[in-house]
Scaffold this motif. Sequence first.
Motif, PDB file in Angstrom:
ATOM      1  N   ALA A   1       0.808  -1.217   0.000  1.00 23.37           N
ATOM      2  CA  ALA A   1       0.000   0.000   0.000  1.00 23.37           C
ATOM      3  C   ALA A   1       0.842   1.268   0.000  1.00 23.37           C
ATOM      4  CB  ALA A   1      -0.943   0.002   1.199  1.00 23.37           C
ATOM      5  N   ASP A   2       2.117   1.169   0.406  1.00 24.37           N
ATOM      6  CA  ASP A   2       2.967   2.359   0.461  1.00 24.37           C
ATOM      7  C   ASP A   2       3.646   2.665  -0.867  1.00 24.37           C
ATOM      8  OD1 ASP A   2       4.580   0.084   0.594  1.00 24.37           O
ATOM      9  OD2 ASP A   2       6.175   1.143   1.667  1.00 24.37           O
ATOM     10  N   ILE A   3       3.494   1.804  -1.872  1.00 30.35           N
ATOM     11  CA  ILE A   3       4.117   2.065  -3.170  1.00 30.35           C
ATOM     12  C   ILE A   3       3.316   3.149  -3.879  1.00 30.35           C
ATOM     13  CG2 ILE A   3       4.680   1.081  -5.429  1.00 30.35           C
ATOM     14  CD1 ILE A   3       5.114  -1.587  -4.043  1.00 30.35           C
ATOM     15  N   PRO A   4       3.938   4.272  -4.222  1.00 25.33           N
ATOM     16  CA  PRO A   4       3.171   5.405  -4.756  1.00 25.33           C
ATOM     17  C   PRO A   4       2.625   5.124  -6.155  1.00 25.33           C
ATOM     18  CG  PRO A   4       5.523   5.916  -4.738  1.00 25.33           C
ATOM     19  CD  PRO A   4       5.366   4.611  -4.021  1.00 25.33           C
ATOM     20  N   ALA A   5       1.448   5.646  -6.426  1.00 24.84           N
ATOM     21  CA  ALA A   5       0.880   5.576  -7.771  1.00 24.84           C
ATOM     22  C   ALA A   5       1.827   6.243  -8.760  1.00 24.84           C
ATOM     23  CB  ALA A   5      -0.487   6.250  -7.798  1.00 24.84           C
ATOM     24  N   GLY A   6       1.940   5.668  -9.940  1.00 27.37           N
ATOM     25  CA  GLY A   6       2.859   6.185 -10.949  1.00 27.37           C
ATOM     26  C   GLY A   6       4.210   5.516 -10.943  1.00 27.37           C
ATOM     27  N   THR A   7       4.487   4.686  -9.920  1.00 28.16           N
ATOM     28  CA  THR A   7       5.727   3.902  -9.913  1.00 28.16           C
ATOM     29  C   THR A   7       5.727   2.966 -11.111  1.00 28.16           C
ATOM     30  OG1 THR A   7       5.964   4.002  -7.514  1.00 28.16           O
ATOM     31  CG2 THR A   7       7.035   2.152  -8.635  1.00 28.16           C
ATOM     32  N   ARG A   8       6.878   2.858 -11.768  1.00 26.16           N
ATOM     33  CA  ARG A   8       6.974   1.963 -12.922  1.00 26.16           C
ATOM     34  C   ARG A   8       7.414   0.576 -12.458  1.00 26.16           C
ATOM     35  NH1 ARG A   8      10.173   2.870 -18.695  1.00 26.16           N
ATOM     36  NH2 ARG A   8       9.626   0.833 -19.581  1.00 26.16           N
ATOM     37  N   LEU A   9       6.678  -0.445 -12.881  1.00 25.21           N
ATOM     38  CA  LEU A   9       7.040  -1.831 -12.599  1.00 25.21           C
ATOM     39  C   LEU A   9       7.999  -2.301 -13.679  1.00 25.21           C
ATOM     40  CD1 LEU A   9       6.600  -4.537 -11.078  1.00 25.21           C
ATOM     41  CD2 LEU A   9       4.690  -4.959 -12.629  1.00 25.21           C
ATOM     42  N   LEU A  10       9.231  -2.630 -13.285  1.00 29.11           N
ATOM     43  CA  LEU A  10      10.240  -3.051 -14.250  1.00 29.11           C
ATOM     44  C   LEU A  10      10.269  -4.554 -14.446  1.00 29.11           C
ATOM     45  CD1 LEU A  10      13.145  -0.693 -13.115  1.00 29.11           C
ATOM     46  CD2 LEU A  10      11.472  -0.310 -14.941  1.00 29.11           C
ATOM     47  N   ALA A  11      10.044  -5.325 -13.376  1.00 27.97           N
ATOM     48  CA  ALA A  11      10.105  -6.783 -13.500  1.00 27.97           C
ATOM     49  C   ALA A  11       9.438  -7.433 -12.300  1.00 27.97           C
ATOM     50  CB  ALA A  11      11.552  -7.258 -13.618  1.00 27.97           C
ATOM     51  N   ILE A  12       8.875  -8.620 -12.525  1.00 24.34           N
ATOM     52  CA  ILE A  12       8.351  -9.481 -11.464  1.00 24.34           C
ATOM     53  C   ILE A  12       9.116 -10.793 -11.532  1.00 24.34           C
ATOM     54  CG2 ILE A  12       6.322 -10.629 -10.484  1.00 24.34           C
ATOM     55  CD1 ILE A  12       4.571  -8.711 -12.099  1.00 24.34           C
ATOM     56  N   ASN A  13       9.826 -11.124 -10.477  1.00 23.16           N
ATOM     57  CA  ASN A  13      10.630 -12.356 -10.450  1.00 23.16           C
ATOM     58  C   ASN A  13      11.527 -12.464 -11.679  1.00 23.16           C
ATOM     59  OD1 ASN A  13       9.211 -12.933  -8.109  1.00 23.16           O
ATOM     60  ND2 ASN A  13       7.780 -14.323  -9.116  1.00 23.16           N
TER      61      ASN A  13
END
Length: 488
Positions: free
Chosen positions: A129-141
């Motif tokens: 919940a603390d990850i700000p909106a607009g953060t770019r997701l670069l990779a999952i695993n």
Amino acid sequence: MLVSAVLALRLAVSSCPSGSLTPLQAREDLELAISTVETAMPDLYWRQTRQDWERRKAQARAEAARARSDEELFRALRPLLGGIGEGHLSVARSDAMNCRHREDARLFPLDLLWRDDGVFVVAGHGAAADIPAGTRLLAINGEEQRALLDEMMRASAHDGDIRTGVMRDRAGRGYAVTRWWMRGNEPAFDLRLRLPDGRAVRRRLSSVPVSARPAPPPDPNPVATLQWIDADTAYLYVPTFSNRRYRAAGADYRATLQAIFDALQARNVRNLILDLRDNGGGSEPNESILFSYLVPAPMQKYASVRSRPNKLRVTSLSGKVFEHDIYDAEELPTVRQGPGGDLFRLNAPPEGLMTHWQPVAPVFTGRLVVLADGYTFSGGAELASMLRATDRGLFVGEEVGGTHGGNTSGYKWDLALPHSGMEIGIPLLAFRFVWPEPLAHHGAMPHCFVQPAVGERRVEQDAAYRLAVAALGRAWTTPSAAACPRQD
């Protein structure tokens, strides 16, 4: 043995049916789905090659041979059918499968917005919940955007090679749900992120239960609405062509349109913004009725509307027969049989192959801007293609979610698979437009490219809407990229 133990544990802790399948049951459901699709679809190789179909069938059969549950069978069946490239070909999960999702699923904790230039966080849940909106997701695993989107394409119905439809459909909570259906429960996720201030960070986040996410918002009012921008310009929002939804709202589609275009004429409006971004289609021929208020002369839009022979019949591995009639006795006179036995719609009222048979009044002849995106599908995409093909309107947004050359839709054969309880919906009518596709297996393209942004609110804070208004402030008559204002 391990799979059996997991299923036994699930049954002990869940009130939902286990969904366990024997190898023979999984095979019978898969083969029934394959034979029904091959029997019923009018053109199985319109959006795929025969070689691709055979390759995916072999892969699905290998995966189904290892399946011991309905969810594992779904993971074999969904990519098989998705690769056909017909977005109306559906796989509905059983009530038992949906029950286990609600009670047992542990989901990826971020809501996402997919764009061509990246994947962005809309909201986080639980420890995220603390990850700000607009953060770019670069990779999952370790998997980056391209691999993640490729998996979504395999796991989702889509027209042709169009990605925008899947990107809009899997926005927000959609990605987390799709990922669960294809992978099951995952305890945690190693993420690479780029914060809005530019810093790159790593986070390890736990999955969250379905209850940790807020319920999806209710569907918007389905009735078309008109707003005035200024003395010369109006904004028309048309979220659906569904007669059923209009009736549920206590409204009539034709009467609603007539009142809207009477109002446009009464105010002598010269510019109109038509918003089709939420329009996933509905009832034929409502897309053509709206077209008739924008283009006065009727024209032929379909080269053909084709189906297989009227009586469809398949037999399961255990000998059970499934039958379906495409047309009833009253509808059969509207089609003719071709040399190979397929049925073709006659070009005669009330629908035939035309946009419309009789003109309506009043017709809006001023400048038109069309807002469309990947969520513009089925009848919504057909209207977009009709307007694009006739050069009627400046298109603002992104690639439309339905292919520009037509689709397979209309009547469906909804067939329940006997062991898993899943239901496949096979579209039965191939609608081919008279115009060519500039880019094969893709949708109508925008003149002015704009994708949604994090935090947008339609119209009030909406980049595509603002660009449409700005474009109407420029001097142009013929729609082209030259009419697009520069974007900030």
